[in-house]
Design an enzyme around this catalytic site. Structure first.
Site, short mmCIF file in Angstrom:
data_model
loop_
_atom_site.label_atom_id
_atom_site.label_comp_id
_atom_site.label_asym_id
_atom_site.label_seq_id
_atom_site.Cartn_x
_atom_site.Cartn_y
_atom_site.Cartn_z
CG HIS A 37 -61.26 -2.21 -34.59
ND1 HIS A 37 -60.09 -1.51 -34.69
CD2 HIS A 37 -61.02 -3.22 -33.71
CE1 HIS A 37 -59.18 -2.06 -33.89
NE2 HIS A 37 -59.71 -3.09 -33.30
NE ARG A 187 -49.33 -5.33 -30.24
CZ ARG A 187 -50.17 -6.23 -29.75
NH1 ARG A 187 -50.92 -6.96 -30.56
NH2 ARG A 187 -50.28 -6.42 -28.45
#
Ligand code: PAF
Length: 281
Positions: A37, A187
């Site tokens: 990110h 995840r």
């Protein structure tokens, strides 16, 4: 970083920046920021005047049996990271703000959404295209920055931008990886220590098949068989799909032309965790 929670405030902010002649980049995310990110935020910082990061765990792109409830969330830490990386705004609406009582619209794109991820997750992309449209309408960006890790998603969003005439340039930033090759993903924290050791098997297989393609392998059936064979070297990886497709259109010709780029796409389960990865050749 300024936290914005309503669509109307976000739109007003963007309209005012546009009046000042500033360019706006949006980085749509579901939060729990990792270095992947951050690389999207850095890319945005270098390519626009104003950076808006959106943080919204979108319920409509999760099936009822998927991980919406346990999807990792840490808004305090995310705000800090957005601040540290010079983002101007963190758009963090509630579910009620994005889907108020009476909301019934859904954007459904055919074709490119119906294969690969779309087979196992049949409603997933309807949720993605609907929320991404709403995020575009809330943030009014000139540039939208997405990660290559969700490869099919980037193709779907390109189609959305074309079909709905959004005047937005889409930029795709390469996948960031852990030192052993595992693609960074929120995840990954679901993986047990044992499974975490096995996870890089997907990337190793992708790299190995990439080399064979570079040496001349062009038949799709042979590429797919080789990819499945290579992933199966890690028996814990249960393959959902592992296939080659045209990197621009996701078409699956019997034989790839030499002047076309190929994308190798894989989705595998490690225990209950579903991991996806891809590589462009
Ligand atoms: O890639 C994601 O994190 C999500 O699919 C997105 C684009 C933010 C839409 O919810």
């Amino acid at each position: 970083v300024k936290i914005v929670k309503t669509i109307s405030e976000m739109q007003n902010i963007s309209i005012n920046h546009k009046k000042e002649g500033k360019t706006i980049a949006v980085v749509p995310t579901m939060g729990y920021f990792h270095d992947g990110h951050i690389s999207l935020m850095k890319y945005a910082r270098e390519n626009a005047d104003i950076i808006i990061v959106t943080l919204f765990v979108n319920p409509t792109q999760f099936a009822p049996d998927e991980d919406f409830d346990r999807y990792p969330r840490d808004t305090e830490q995310d705000s800090r990271k957005a601040e540290e990386n010079n983002c101007d705004y963190l758009f963090r609406p509630t579910v009620e703000e994005m889907y108020p009582f009476g909301f019934i619209t859904e954007i459904r794109i055919g074709g490119v959404t119906e294969k690969f991820e779309g087979v196992t997750r049949p409603f997933h992309f309807n949720g993605v295209t609907t929320i991404v449209s709403k995020l575009f309408n809330a943030t009014l960006p000139d540039i939208a920055v997405f990660g290559q890790k969700d490869y099919q998603q980037t193709i779907v969003i390109k189609q959305l931008i074309r079909d709905l005439n959004y005047n937005i340039k889409i930029d795709i930033v390469p996948t960031l990886r852990e030192p052993d090759g595992l693609a960074m993903s929120s995840r990954n924290i679901y993986l047990s220590a044992e499974y975490r050791k096995k996870a890089p098997g997907i990337y190793k297989a992708l790299i190995s098949v990439k080399k064979s393609i570079e040496k001349g392998l062009r038949k799709r059936s042979e590429i797919n068989s080789l990819l499945i064979k290579k992933i199966s070297k890690t028996p814990e990886l249960k393959i959902d799909y592992a296939c080659a497709a045209d990197a621009e259109t996701l078409e699956e010709p019997d034989e790839f032309r030499r002047d076309r780029k190929i994308v190798l796409l894989a989705a595998c389960y490690l225990g209950k965790t579903r991991l996806i990865d891809n590589i462009v050749v």
